[in-house]
Structure formats: C-alpha cells, structure tokens
Design a protein around this motif. Structure first.
Motif, PDB file in Angstrom:
ATOM      1  N   GLU A  34      -4.363  -9.142  -3.175  1.00  0.00           N
ATOM      2  CA  GLU A  34      -5.686  -9.155  -3.800  1.00  0.00           C
ATOM      3  C   GLU A  34      -6.607  -8.171  -3.101  1.00  0.00           C
ATOM      4  OE1 GLU A  34      -6.295 -13.697  -5.383  1.00  0.00           O
ATOM      5  OE2 GLU A  34      -6.911 -13.241  -3.332  1.00  0.00           O
ATOM      6  N   LEU A  35      -7.437  -7.519  -3.893  1.00  0.00           N
ATOM      7  CA  LEU A  35      -8.444  -6.614  -3.351  1.00  0.00           C
ATOM      8  C   LEU A  35      -9.780  -6.934  -4.006  1.00  0.00           C
ATOM      9  CD1 LEU A  35      -6.579  -3.184  -3.581  1.00  0.00           C
ATOM     10  CD2 LEU A  35      -7.130  -4.429  -1.492  1.00  0.00           C
ATOM     11  N   SER A  36     -10.839  -6.772  -3.257  1.00  0.00           N
ATOM     12  CA  SER A  36     -12.159  -6.913  -3.865  1.00  0.00           C
ATOM     13  C   SER A  36     -12.434  -5.678  -4.709  1.00  0.00           C
ATOM     14  CB  SER A  36     -13.237  -7.064  -2.785  1.00  0.00           C
ATOM     15  OG  SER A  36     -13.391  -5.849  -2.082  1.00  0.00           O
ATOM     16  N   VAL A  37     -13.335  -5.815  -5.670  1.00  0.00           N
ATOM     17  CA  VAL A  37     -13.711  -4.668  -6.486  1.00  0.00           C
ATOM     18  C   VAL A  37     -14.268  -3.568  -5.591  1.00  0.00           C
ATOM     19  CG1 VAL A  37     -15.149  -3.878  -8.399  1.00  0.00           C
ATOM     20  CG2 VAL A  37     -14.083  -6.139  -8.513  1.00  0.00           C
ATOM     21  N   SER A  38     -15.018  -3.938  -4.565  1.00  0.00           N
ATOM     22  CA  SER A  38     -15.554  -2.954  -3.615  1.00  0.00           C
ATOM     23  C   SER A  38     -14.434  -2.202  -2.904  1.00  0.00           C
ATOM     24  CB  SER A  38     -16.436  -3.635  -2.575  1.00  0.00           C
ATOM     25  OG  SER A  38     -17.513  -4.271  -3.190  1.00  0.00           O
ATOM     26  N   GLY A  70     -16.795 -16.677  -2.823  1.00  0.00           N
ATOM     27  CA  GLY A  70     -18.069 -16.392  -2.180  1.00  0.00           C
ATOM     28  C   GLY A  70     -18.790 -15.308  -2.944  1.00  0.00           C
ATOM     29  N   ARG A  71     -19.140 -14.241  -2.250  1.00  0.00           N
ATOM     30  CA  ARG A  71     -19.863 -13.142  -2.885  1.00  0.00           C
ATOM     31  C   ARG A  71     -18.931 -12.074  -3.438  1.00  0.00           C
ATOM     32  NH1 ARG A  71     -24.520 -11.175   0.973  1.00  0.00           N
ATOM     33  NH2 ARG A  71     -24.812  -9.859  -0.841  1.00  0.00           N
ATOM     34  N   GLU A  72     -17.652 -12.189  -3.131  1.00  0.00           N
ATOM     35  CA  GLU A  72     -16.693 -11.171  -3.565  1.00  0.00           C
ATOM     36  C   GLU A  72     -15.952 -11.604  -4.824  1.00  0.00           C
ATOM     37  OE1 GLU A  72     -14.951  -8.655   0.060  1.00  0.00           O
ATOM     38  OE2 GLU A  72     -14.148 -10.688  -0.132  1.00  0.00           O
ATOM     39  N   GLN A  73     -15.560 -10.611  -5.593  1.00  0.00           N
ATOM     40  CA  GLN A  73     -14.649 -10.844  -6.708  1.00  0.00           C
ATOM     41  C   GLN A  73     -13.328 -10.199  -6.339  1.00  0.00           C
ATOM     42  OE1 GLN A  73     -15.875  -9.933 -10.612  1.00  0.00           O
ATOM     43  NE2 GLN A  73     -17.623 -11.284 -10.539  1.00  0.00           N
TER      44      GLN A  73
END
Length: 117
Positions: A34-38, A70-73
C-alpha cells in the motif's frame, strides 16, 4: 454472442484506465504494498491533483482500492480485477490462435498453383 452491456461497460473502464502509462505504473507500484496518494505523487513530474485524478480513474475501474487510515488515503491494487482483465485477454488470445490454426489448415489443404493434377 450475447452482449452484456453492464459487463462491457466494466471491461471498457478497466482497459481505458490501463491505456495510460502513468496509471499502469500506479497499479504496478501498489501491487506489492500500500502507498499513500502523497507517496505515489512523489514519483511523477505532475501536480498532486493530476495524480489524484489518475487514482480516481483507477478506483472507478476497480483496479485499485483506497482505504482511509487517519489523515492518509492508502492505495492498493485489486488483484481480482487484474485477473479478470488477464482472463479476457487470454480468451482473445485463444480465439486468435484458433483462427491462425484454421488458416494454416486451409492453406495446407489447397494445392499450390502449378502443381494441380
């Protein structure tokens, strides 16, 4: 052959999404973890908004799934959808191999010009 427009629309979305090199790369990157969109956006020389649009296209095609933590997708690839795409391509490959074999059979069955008796 019966056409299932709902299924055809789904297949169209999948292959339209995979038609873009950036989106294929995003799918490949998220296959292993998994990776965050950022984190995804860091790999491309484009705006964060542009990467988000690519991710949205992939999500609509069910090629990736986003999960909020949390704050990440976090983004991960959907192996089931990739399998369906591969199965469809395999089916087309079998059709083409069958057609090529039939053409070969026809050519072998026809006598060559000048050798007819």
């Amino acid at each position: 052959m019966v056409v299932d427009s709902e299924r055809d629309t789904e297949v169209d979305r999948i292959f339209q999404a995979l038609a873009d090199a950036t989106r294929r790369d995003i799918v490949a990157r998220t296959l292993t973890h998994e990776l965050s969109v950022s984190a995804i956006a860091e790999h491309y020389a484009m705006s964060f908004a542009a990467v988000q649009k690519h991710v949205a296209v992939l999500e609509r095609a069910s090629l990736i799934t986003k999960v909020r933590r949390g704050r990440e997708q976090l983004v991960h690839s959907n192996a089931d959808t990739l399998r369906r795409a591969a199965q469809l391509l395999d089916a087309y490959e079998k059709i083409w191999h069958s057609r090529a074999a039939r053409i070969g059979d026809i050519l072998l069955a026809e006598p060559e010009k000048g050798t007819e008796q």
